[in-house]
Design an enzyme around this catalytic site. Structure first.
Site, PDB file in Angstrom:
ATOM      1  CB  SER A 242      60.322  21.208 -31.830  1.00 13.17           C
ATOM      2  OG  SER A 242      61.020  21.778 -30.821  1.00 13.17           O
ATOM      3  CE  LYS A 243      53.832  24.307 -29.043  1.00  6.66           C
ATOM      4  NZ  LYS A 243      52.566  24.740 -29.175  1.00  6.66           N
TER       5      LYS A 243
END
Ligand code: GLU
Length: 479
Positions: A242-243
Protein backbone atom coordinates in the site's frame (compact mmCIF):
# COMPACT_ATOMS: atom_id res chain seq x y z
CA UNK A 1 3.37 -20.54 -38.30
CA UNK A 2 1.45 -19.49 -35.22
CA UNK A 3 0.60 -15.81 -35.01
CA UNK A 4 3.16 -13.78 -33.05
CA UNK A 5 1.74 -12.82 -29.65
CA UNK A 6 0.42 -9.34 -29.12
CA UNK A 7 0.37 -8.18 -25.52
CA UNK A 8 -0.35 -4.89 -23.83
CA UNK A 9 0.25 -2.85 -20.72
CA UNK A 10 -2.82 -0.77 -19.98
CA UNK A 11 -2.25 1.60 -17.06
CA UNK A 12 -4.85 4.10 -15.93
CA UNK A 13 -3.10 7.49 -15.74
CA UNK A 14 -4.41 8.44 -12.32
CA UNK A 15 -1.11 8.50 -10.42
CA UNK A 16 2.50 7.49 -10.70
CA UNK A 17 3.88 4.21 -12.08
CA UNK A 18 3.34 1.76 -9.23
CA UNK A 19 5.80 -1.12 -8.77
CA UNK A 20 2.89 -3.51 -9.33
CA UNK A 21 2.14 -1.83 -12.64
CA UNK A 22 5.82 -1.89 -13.52
CA UNK A 23 5.90 -5.62 -12.86
CA UNK A 24 2.86 -6.12 -15.12
CA UNK A 25 4.55 -4.05 -17.82
CA UNK A 26 7.77 -6.03 -17.43
CA UNK A 27 6.11 -9.45 -17.71
CA UNK A 28 4.28 -8.37 -20.84
CA UNK A 29 7.44 -6.87 -22.27
CA UNK A 30 9.51 -9.98 -21.50
CA UNK A 31 6.91 -12.21 -23.07
CA UNK A 32 6.80 -10.10 -26.22
CA UNK A 33 10.59 -9.93 -26.51
CA UNK A 34 11.00 -13.62 -25.97
CA UNK A 35 8.40 -14.69 -28.49
CA UNK A 36 9.08 -12.07 -31.15
CA UNK A 37 5.72 -10.58 -30.28
CA UNK A 38 4.44 -7.03 -30.07
CA UNK A 39 4.15 -5.00 -26.87
CA UNK A 40 1.46 -2.34 -27.01
CA UNK A 41 1.11 0.51 -24.53
CA UNK A 42 -2.44 1.68 -23.95
CA UNK A 43 -3.28 4.54 -21.65
CA UNK A 44 -6.70 3.88 -20.13
CA UNK A 45 -7.85 7.44 -19.81
CA UNK A 46 -11.61 7.11 -20.14
CA UNK A 47 -12.01 8.32 -16.58
CA UNK A 48 -11.62 11.97 -17.50
CA UNK A 49 -11.88 13.28 -13.98
CA UNK A 50 -9.08 11.21 -12.54
CA UNK A 51 -6.78 10.91 -15.58
CA UNK A 52 -4.07 13.51 -15.99
CA UNK A 53 -1.47 14.26 -18.62
CA UNK A 54 1.06 14.59 -15.84
CA UNK A 55 0.36 11.05 -14.72
CA UNK A 56 0.71 9.76 -18.28
CA UNK A 57 4.08 11.50 -18.51
CA UNK A 58 5.23 9.94 -15.21
CA UNK A 59 4.23 6.50 -16.42
CA UNK A 60 6.06 6.93 -19.74
CA UNK A 61 9.15 8.24 -17.91
CA UNK A 62 9.11 5.28 -15.54
CA UNK A 63 8.84 2.83 -18.43
CA UNK A 64 11.69 4.54 -20.26
CA UNK A 65 13.85 4.50 -17.10
CA UNK A 66 13.21 0.77 -16.69
CA UNK A 67 14.10 0.22 -20.33
CA UNK A 68 10.68 -1.14 -21.26
CA UNK A 69 10.12 0.27 -24.70
CA UNK A 70 6.82 -0.34 -26.43
CA UNK A 71 6.35 -1.38 -30.05
CA UNK A 72 3.00 0.32 -30.55
CA UNK A 73 1.33 3.24 -28.82
CA UNK A 74 0.81 4.92 -26.55
CA UNK A 75 -2.76 4.45 -27.65
CA UNK A 76 -5.26 6.53 -25.70
CA UNK A 77 -8.34 4.59 -24.76
CA UNK A 78 -10.45 7.76 -24.85
CA UNK A 79 -9.80 7.95 -28.62
CA UNK A 80 -11.76 4.71 -29.06
CA UNK A 81 -15.01 6.17 -27.76
CA UNK A 82 -16.91 5.85 -31.05
CA UNK A 83 -15.89 2.22 -31.38
CA UNK A 84 -16.86 1.52 -27.77
CA UNK A 85 -20.31 2.99 -28.49
CA UNK A 86 -20.63 1.11 -31.73
CA UNK A 87 -19.84 -2.16 -29.94
CA UNK A 88 -22.51 -1.39 -27.34
CA UNK A 89 -24.96 -0.56 -30.13
CA UNK A 90 -24.20 -3.87 -31.83
CA UNK A 91 -24.95 -5.73 -28.64
CA UNK A 92 -28.16 -3.77 -28.18
CA UNK A 93 -29.19 -4.60 -31.70
CA UNK A 94 -28.69 -8.33 -31.36
CA UNK A 95 -30.14 -8.50 -27.85
CA UNK A 96 -26.98 -9.40 -25.96
CA UNK A 97 -27.43 -6.08 -24.17
CA UNK A 98 -30.47 -4.04 -23.21
CA UNK A 99 -31.33 -0.50 -22.15
CA UNK A 100 -31.85 0.00 -18.45
CA UNK A 101 -34.07 2.94 -17.54
CA UNK A 102 -33.82 2.51 -13.78
CA UNK A 103 -32.88 5.83 -12.24
CA UNK A 104 -29.81 6.20 -10.02
CA UNK A 105 -32.11 7.08 -7.14
CA UNK A 106 -34.13 3.88 -7.41
CA UNK A 107 -31.01 1.76 -7.84
CA UNK A 108 -29.41 3.39 -4.83
CA UNK A 109 -32.46 2.71 -2.66
CA UNK A 110 -32.33 -0.98 -3.64
CA UNK A 111 -28.62 -1.09 -3.00
CA UNK A 112 -29.10 0.46 0.44
CA UNK A 113 -31.82 -2.00 1.29
CA UNK A 114 -29.91 -5.09 0.22
CA UNK A 115 -26.39 -4.04 1.16
CA UNK A 116 -23.84 -6.73 0.15
CA UNK A 117 -26.58 -8.94 -1.24
CA UNK A 118 -27.41 -6.35 -3.86
CA UNK A 119 -27.38 -7.40 -7.45
CA UNK A 120 -29.27 -5.67 -10.27
CA UNK A 121 -32.77 -7.15 -10.19
CA UNK A 122 -33.30 -7.11 -13.94
CA UNK A 123 -36.22 -4.69 -13.81
CA UNK A 124 -35.53 -3.70 -17.43
CA UNK A 125 -34.46 -7.12 -18.66
CA UNK A 126 -37.82 -7.80 -20.25
CA UNK A 127 -38.66 -4.35 -21.67
CA UNK A 128 -39.72 -5.13 -25.27
CA UNK A 129 -37.33 -3.88 -27.92
CA UNK A 130 -39.81 -1.50 -29.55
CA UNK A 131 -40.77 0.06 -26.21
CA UNK A 132 -37.10 0.39 -25.29
CA UNK A 133 -36.32 2.13 -28.56
CA UNK A 134 -39.35 4.44 -28.18
CA UNK A 135 -38.38 5.50 -24.67
CA UNK A 136 -34.79 6.15 -25.73
CA UNK A 137 -35.99 8.20 -28.72
CA UNK A 138 -38.19 10.21 -26.38
CA UNK A 139 -35.11 11.22 -24.47
CA UNK A 140 -35.47 9.03 -21.38
CA UNK A 141 -32.00 8.48 -19.90
CA UNK A 142 -30.69 4.91 -19.92
CA UNK A 143 -27.62 2.85 -19.36
CA UNK A 144 -26.79 -0.21 -21.44
CA UNK A 145 -26.52 -3.45 -19.54
CA UNK A 146 -25.09 -6.73 -20.67
CA UNK A 147 -27.59 -9.59 -20.69
CA UNK A 148 -25.65 -12.25 -18.82
CA UNK A 149 -26.66 -15.69 -20.13
CA UNK A 150 -27.12 -18.79 -17.98
CA UNK A 151 -24.45 -21.38 -17.47
CA UNK A 152 -20.87 -20.75 -16.52
CA UNK A 153 -17.88 -18.92 -17.92
CA UNK A 154 -14.52 -20.58 -17.80
CA UNK A 155 -11.01 -20.18 -19.10
CA UNK A 156 -7.72 -21.92 -18.67
CA UNK A 157 -5.64 -19.30 -16.87
CA UNK A 158 -1.93 -19.67 -17.58
CA UNK A 159 -1.17 -19.03 -13.91
CA UNK A 160 -4.24 -20.28 -12.08
CA UNK A 161 -5.27 -23.15 -14.34
CA UNK A 162 -8.91 -23.85 -15.22
CA UNK A 163 -11.01 -21.08 -13.67
CA UNK A 164 -14.77 -21.04 -13.65
CA UNK A 165 -17.46 -18.58 -12.62
CA UNK A 166 -21.15 -19.49 -12.48
CA UNK A 167 -22.88 -16.83 -14.55
CA UNK A 168 -25.58 -16.45 -11.94
CA UNK A 169 -22.90 -14.88 -9.74
CA UNK A 170 -22.51 -12.10 -12.32
CA UNK A 171 -25.13 -9.38 -12.47
CA UNK A 172 -26.25 -7.78 -15.70
CA UNK A 173 -23.41 -5.30 -15.59
CA UNK A 174 -23.47 -1.87 -17.18
CA UNK A 175 -21.36 -1.44 -20.31
CA UNK A 176 -22.38 2.11 -21.27
CA UNK A 177 -23.23 4.93 -18.87
CA UNK A 178 -26.15 7.32 -19.28
CA UNK A 179 -23.78 9.82 -20.88
CA UNK A 180 -22.77 7.25 -23.48
CA UNK A 181 -19.30 6.61 -22.11
CA UNK A 182 -18.13 3.02 -21.74
CA UNK A 183 -17.52 1.19 -18.50
CA UNK A 184 -14.03 -0.29 -18.03
CA UNK A 185 -14.97 -3.84 -19.07
CA UNK A 186 -16.42 -2.77 -22.41
CA UNK A 187 -13.61 -0.33 -23.21
CA UNK A 188 -10.96 -2.93 -22.44
CA UNK A 189 -12.56 -5.69 -24.47
CA UNK A 190 -13.36 -3.41 -27.38
CA UNK A 191 -9.75 -2.18 -27.40
CA UNK A 192 -8.20 -5.60 -26.94
CA UNK A 193 -10.22 -6.88 -29.91
CA UNK A 194 -9.27 -3.86 -31.97
CA UNK A 195 -5.59 -4.26 -31.10
CA UNK A 196 -5.72 -8.01 -31.76
CA UNK A 197 -4.34 -8.76 -28.30
CA UNK A 198 -3.60 -12.48 -27.96
CA UNK A 199 -2.47 -12.63 -24.30
CA UNK A 200 -3.84 -10.58 -21.44
CA UNK A 201 -1.20 -10.58 -18.70
CA UNK A 202 -2.28 -8.49 -15.69
CA UNK A 203 -2.64 -8.46 -11.93
CA UNK A 204 -4.95 -10.99 -10.33
CA UNK A 205 -7.04 -8.17 -8.90
CA UNK A 206 -8.68 -8.33 -12.35
CA UNK A 207 -9.73 -11.99 -12.11
CA UNK A 208 -13.31 -11.10 -11.27
CA UNK A 209 -13.50 -8.91 -14.39
CA UNK A 210 -12.35 -11.72 -16.63
CA UNK A 211 -15.63 -13.69 -16.87
CA UNK A 212 -17.46 -10.48 -17.76
CA UNK A 213 -14.88 -9.71 -20.38
CA UNK A 214 -15.06 -13.21 -21.83
CA UNK A 215 -18.85 -12.84 -22.13
CA UNK A 216 -18.28 -9.60 -24.02
CA UNK A 217 -15.78 -11.20 -26.41
CA UNK A 218 -18.33 -13.89 -27.13
CA UNK A 219 -21.16 -11.42 -27.62
CA UNK A 220 -18.99 -9.36 -29.96
CA UNK A 221 -18.09 -12.47 -31.94
CA UNK A 222 -14.37 -12.20 -31.21
CA UNK A 223 -11.85 -14.86 -30.20
CA UNK A 224 -11.04 -14.92 -26.50
CA UNK A 225 -7.37 -14.22 -25.70
CA UNK A 226 -5.24 -16.25 -23.31
CA UNK A 227 -5.30 -14.89 -19.76
CA UNK A 228 -2.45 -14.92 -17.23
CA UNK A 229 -3.19 -13.31 -13.87
CA UNK A 230 -0.11 -12.34 -11.90
CA UNK A 231 0.03 -12.88 -8.15
CA UNK A 232 -0.50 -9.97 -5.83
CA UNK A 233 2.53 -8.13 -4.48
CA UNK A 234 2.60 -8.12 -0.68
CA UNK A 235 4.44 -5.89 1.76
CA UNK A 236 6.84 -7.42 4.32
CA UNK A 237 3.87 -7.57 6.72
CA UNK A 238 2.11 -9.99 4.36
CA UNK A 239 -0.54 -7.39 3.51
CA UNK A 240 -1.22 -5.99 0.07
CA UNK A 241 1.40 -3.40 -0.84
CA UNK A 242 0.00 0.00 0.00
CA UNK A 243 1.19 3.50 -0.70
CA UNK A 244 0.63 4.44 2.92
CA UNK A 245 2.90 1.74 4.29
CA UNK A 246 5.40 1.10 1.47
CA UNK A 247 7.39 2.98 -1.14
CA UNK A 248 5.51 1.94 -4.23
CA UNK A 249 6.34 4.47 -6.94
CA UNK A 250 9.02 3.51 -9.45
CA UNK A 251 10.18 7.13 -9.20
CA UNK A 252 10.96 6.66 -5.49
CA UNK A 253 13.50 4.01 -6.38
CA UNK A 254 14.92 5.92 -9.31
CA UNK A 255 15.55 8.80 -6.92
CA UNK A 256 17.15 6.71 -4.21
CA UNK A 257 20.10 5.19 -6.02
CA UNK A 258 18.54 1.96 -7.27
CA UNK A 259 19.63 0.98 -10.77
CA UNK A 260 16.90 0.24 -13.32
CA UNK A 261 18.53 -3.11 -14.11
CA UNK A 262 18.32 -4.06 -10.43
CA UNK A 263 14.69 -3.02 -10.05
CA UNK A 264 13.79 -4.90 -13.23
CA UNK A 265 15.60 -8.01 -12.00
CA UNK A 266 13.91 -7.73 -8.62
CA UNK A 267 10.44 -7.19 -10.14
CA UNK A 268 10.96 -10.18 -12.44
CA UNK A 269 11.39 -12.38 -9.39
CA UNK A 270 8.14 -11.15 -7.83
CA UNK A 271 6.01 -14.08 -8.83
CA UNK A 272 8.38 -15.72 -11.28
CA UNK A 273 11.62 -17.67 -10.96
CA UNK A 274 13.91 -19.26 -13.50
CA UNK A 275 13.69 -22.69 -11.85
CA UNK A 276 17.25 -22.75 -10.57
CA UNK A 277 19.41 -20.83 -8.14
CA UNK A 278 20.27 -17.97 -10.46
CA UNK A 279 18.88 -14.71 -9.14
CA UNK A 280 21.01 -11.98 -10.64
CA UNK A 281 20.09 -11.54 -14.27
CA UNK A 282 20.44 -8.85 -16.89
CA UNK A 283 17.51 -7.81 -19.00
CA UNK A 284 18.83 -10.00 -21.83
CA UNK A 285 19.09 -12.99 -19.55
CA UNK A 286 15.58 -12.37 -18.30
CA UNK A 287 14.33 -12.30 -21.88
CA UNK A 288 16.05 -15.65 -22.49
CA UNK A 289 14.78 -17.33 -19.38
CA UNK A 290 11.33 -15.86 -18.75
CA UNK A 291 8.31 -18.10 -19.15
CA UNK A 292 4.65 -17.56 -18.36
CA UNK A 293 4.47 -21.18 -17.20
CA UNK A 294 6.79 -20.51 -14.28
CA UNK A 295 4.69 -17.75 -12.74
CA UNK A 296 3.39 -18.73 -9.29
CA UNK A 297 -0.08 -18.26 -7.94
CA UNK A 298 1.06 -17.26 -4.48
CA UNK A 299 1.46 -13.62 -3.49
CA UNK A 300 5.02 -12.34 -3.79
CA UNK A 301 6.64 -10.38 -0.98
CA UNK A 302 8.28 -7.07 -1.82
CA UNK A 303 11.37 -7.23 0.37
CA UNK A 304 13.29 -3.96 0.26
CA UNK A 305 16.38 -5.59 1.81
CA UNK A 306 16.45 -8.03 -1.06
CA UNK A 307 16.07 -5.19 -3.55
CA UNK A 308 19.09 -3.46 -2.02
CA UNK A 309 21.08 -6.67 -2.14
CA UNK A 310 20.09 -7.09 -5.77
CA UNK A 311 21.12 -3.52 -6.44
CA UNK A 312 24.52 -4.20 -4.88
CA UNK A 313 24.95 -7.15 -7.23
CA UNK A 314 24.11 -4.99 -10.22
CA UNK A 315 26.31 -2.11 -9.03
CA UNK A 316 29.26 -4.49 -8.84
CA UNK A 317 28.61 -5.61 -12.40
CA UNK A 318 28.05 -2.15 -13.87
CA UNK A 319 31.02 -0.56 -15.67
CA UNK A 320 32.37 2.28 -13.53
CA UNK A 321 32.09 4.63 -16.48
CA UNK A 322 28.32 4.13 -16.34
CA UNK A 323 28.23 4.74 -12.60
CA UNK A 324 30.29 7.91 -12.66
CA UNK A 325 27.42 10.11 -13.92
CA UNK A 326 25.29 8.82 -11.03
CA UNK A 327 27.88 9.16 -8.27
CA UNK A 328 29.71 12.33 -9.34
CA UNK A 329 26.76 14.69 -8.66
CA UNK A 330 26.54 13.36 -5.10
CA UNK A 331 30.26 13.97 -4.54
CA UNK A 332 30.05 17.44 -6.06
CA UNK A 333 26.94 18.13 -3.97
CA UNK A 334 28.80 17.09 -0.82
CA UNK A 335 31.60 19.49 -1.68
CA UNK A 336 34.12 16.67 -2.07
CA UNK A 337 34.78 17.33 -5.72
CA UNK A 338 34.40 20.21 -8.16
CA UNK A 339 32.70 19.91 -11.54
CA UNK A 340 36.11 20.41 -13.14
CA UNK A 341 37.59 17.52 -11.13
CA UNK A 342 35.00 15.13 -12.57
CA UNK A 343 36.67 15.43 -15.98
CA UNK A 344 40.23 16.15 -14.88
CA UNK A 345 40.39 13.20 -12.50
CA UNK A 346 38.20 10.84 -14.51
CA UNK A 347 40.57 7.85 -14.56
CA UNK A 348 41.25 8.21 -10.87
CA UNK A 349 37.50 8.41 -10.16
CA UNK A 350 36.84 5.31 -12.25
CA UNK A 351 39.42 3.46 -10.18
CA UNK A 352 37.74 4.72 -7.03
CA UNK A 353 34.41 3.40 -8.30
CA UNK A 354 36.00 0.04 -9.18
CA UNK A 355 36.94 -0.28 -5.52
CA UNK A 356 33.78 1.02 -3.90
CA UNK A 357 31.00 -0.31 -6.11
CA UNK A 358 31.67 -3.90 -5.05
CA UNK A 359 30.99 -3.03 -1.42
CA UNK A 360 27.91 -0.82 -1.76
CA UNK A 361 24.22 -1.54 -2.06
CA UNK A 362 23.05 1.81 -3.37
CA UNK A 363 24.54 4.73 -5.30
CA UNK A 364 24.57 6.99 -2.20
CA UNK A 365 26.47 4.26 -0.36
CA UNK A 366 29.16 4.39 -3.04
CA UNK A 367 29.42 8.14 -2.54
CA UNK A 368 29.64 7.62 1.22
CA UNK A 369 32.48 5.13 0.82
CA UNK A 370 34.22 7.40 -1.66
CA UNK A 371 34.26 10.26 0.87
CA UNK A 372 37.35 9.01 2.68
CA UNK A 373 39.34 9.02 -0.56
CA UNK A 374 38.48 12.64 -1.19
CA UNK A 375 38.77 14.17 2.27
CA UNK A 376 41.15 13.42 5.14
CA UNK A 377 39.48 11.54 7.99
CA UNK A 378 37.71 13.88 10.38
CA UNK A 379 38.64 11.66 13.32
CA UNK A 380 39.38 8.06 14.23
CA UNK A 381 36.77 5.48 15.12
CA UNK A 382 37.31 5.12 18.91
CA UNK A 383 36.52 1.41 18.97
CA UNK A 384 38.93 0.63 16.16
CA UNK A 385 41.56 2.92 17.71
CA UNK A 386 41.21 1.18 21.09
CA UNK A 387 42.03 -2.06 19.36
CA UNK A 388 44.51 -1.19 16.61
CA UNK A 389 46.34 1.66 18.33
CA UNK A 390 46.17 0.21 21.82
CA UNK A 391 49.86 0.80 22.43
CA UNK A 392 50.22 4.30 21.10
CA UNK A 393 53.96 4.36 20.99
CA UNK A 394 54.16 1.13 19.13
CA UNK A 395 51.46 2.29 16.70
CA UNK A 396 53.37 5.50 16.02
CA UNK A 397 56.57 3.61 15.38
CA UNK A 398 54.84 1.15 13.02
CA UNK A 399 53.37 4.09 11.11
CA UNK A 400 56.74 5.73 11.02
CA UNK A 401 58.40 2.63 9.58
CA UNK A 402 55.63 2.30 7.01
CA UNK A 403 56.02 5.94 6.00
CA UNK A 404 59.76 5.53 5.60
CA UNK A 405 59.26 2.53 3.34
CA UNK A 406 56.47 4.11 1.29
CA UNK A 407 58.58 7.19 0.62
CA UNK A 408 60.75 5.15 -1.74
CA UNK A 409 58.36 2.65 -3.34
CA UNK A 410 58.75 2.78 -7.11
CA UNK A 411 56.66 2.54 -9.20
CA UNK A 412 53.65 3.62 -7.11
CA UNK A 413 51.31 0.73 -7.81
CA UNK A 414 49.48 -1.84 -5.67
CA UNK A 415 51.88 -4.80 -6.04
CA UNK A 416 54.98 -2.77 -5.17
CA UNK A 417 53.16 -1.07 -2.31
CA UNK A 418 52.07 -4.37 -0.84
CA UNK A 419 55.61 -5.74 -1.12
CA UNK A 420 56.89 -2.61 0.64
CA UNK A 421 54.38 -3.00 3.46
CA UNK A 422 55.34 -6.65 3.92
CA UNK A 423 58.98 -5.67 4.12
CA UNK A 424 58.22 -3.01 6.74
CA UNK A 425 56.27 -5.59 8.77
CA UNK A 426 59.06 -8.11 8.56
CA UNK A 427 61.70 -5.55 9.54
CA UNK A 428 59.63 -4.66 12.60
CA UNK A 429 59.15 -8.35 13.44
CA UNK A 430 55.37 -8.01 13.08
CA UNK A 431 52.74 -9.98 11.19
CA UNK A 432 51.33 -8.23 8.12
CA UNK A 433 47.97 -7.63 9.84
CA UNK A 434 49.67 -5.74 12.66
CA UNK A 435 50.80 -3.22 10.08
CA UNK A 436 47.75 -3.20 7.84
CA UNK A 437 45.10 -2.44 10.49
CA UNK A 438 46.87 0.48 12.19
CA UNK A 439 47.64 1.88 8.75
CA UNK A 440 44.06 1.49 7.53
CA UNK A 441 42.86 3.39 10.58
CA UNK A 442 45.39 6.16 9.93
CA UNK A 443 44.35 6.46 6.29
CA UNK A 444 40.59 6.03 6.52
CA UNK A 445 39.69 6.79 10.11
CA UNK A 446 37.99 3.40 10.40
CA UNK A 447 38.39 -0.34 10.30
CA UNK A 448 36.89 -1.26 6.95
CA UNK A 449 38.05 -0.41 3.46
CA UNK A 450 39.09 -2.03 0.23
CA UNK A 451 42.47 -3.83 0.18
CA UNK A 452 45.19 -1.71 1.75
CA UNK A 453 47.42 -1.92 -1.34
CA UNK A 454 44.58 -0.43 -3.40
CA UNK A 455 43.78 2.21 -0.78
CA UNK A 456 47.38 3.39 -0.57
CA UNK A 457 47.85 3.32 -4.33
CA UNK A 458 44.66 5.24 -4.94
CA UNK A 459 45.32 7.88 -2.28
CA UNK A 460 48.75 8.55 -3.77
CA UNK A 461 52.05 9.01 -2.02
CA UNK A 462 51.52 12.55 -0.90
CA UNK A 463 48.11 12.07 0.70
CA UNK A 464 49.16 8.75 2.26
CA UNK A 465 52.21 10.31 3.91
CA UNK A 466 50.22 13.33 5.04
CA UNK A 467 47.57 11.17 6.69
CA UNK A 468 50.23 9.04 8.39
CA UNK A 469 51.81 12.19 9.80
CA UNK A 470 48.43 13.40 11.05
CA UNK A 471 47.83 10.06 12.76
CA UNK A 472 51.24 10.16 14.38
CA UNK A 473 50.56 13.66 15.65
CA UNK A 474 47.22 12.50 17.07
CA UNK A 475 48.94 9.55 18.78
CA UNK A 476 51.69 11.77 20.16
CA UNK A 477 49.17 14.24 21.50
CA UNK A 478 47.78 11.39 23.56
CA UNK A 479 44.31 12.73 23.01
N1 GLU B 1 -6.39 -0.07 -16.64
C1 GLU B 1 -6.41 -1.23 -15.82
C2 GLU B 1 -5.63 -0.97 -14.55
O1 GLU B 1 -4.98 0.01 -14.44
C3 GLU B 1 -5.79 -2.44 -16.49
C4 GLU B 1 -6.69 -3.08 -17.45
C5 GLU B 1 -6.23 -4.44 -17.92
O2 GLU B 1 -5.06 -4.77 -17.84
O3 GLU B 1 -7.09 -5.14 -18.43
O4 GLU B 1 -5.68 -1.75 -13.65
Amino acid sequence: MAQAPRVRFAPSPTGYLHVGGARTALFNWLYAKQTGGVFVLRIEDTDRERSTGESTATILDGMAWLGLSWDEGPVHQADGLERHRADAARMLADGSAYRCFCTPLVLQAKRDAMKDEYRYDRTCYGVPADESARRAAAGEPFTVRFRVPGGATEWDDVVHGPTRFANESIEDFIVLRTDGTPIYNLAVVSDDIDMRITHVIRGDDHISNTPKQILLYQALGAGVPTFAHLPMILGPDGRKLSKRRNAVAVGDYAGSGILPAALVNFLALLGWNPGDEQEVMTLDELVQRFSLERINKKGAVFDTGKLEWMNGQHLARTPSADLLPLVAPLLVGAGLLTEADVDARRDWLLWLLDLTKVRARTVPEIAEQARVFLADPAGYDPEVAAKQWKDREQAASVLDAVAARLRTVQPWEPAGIEAGLREAAEAAGLGFGKVVHPLRLALTGGGASPGIDQVVALLGREVTLRRIEAAKAWLAAGA
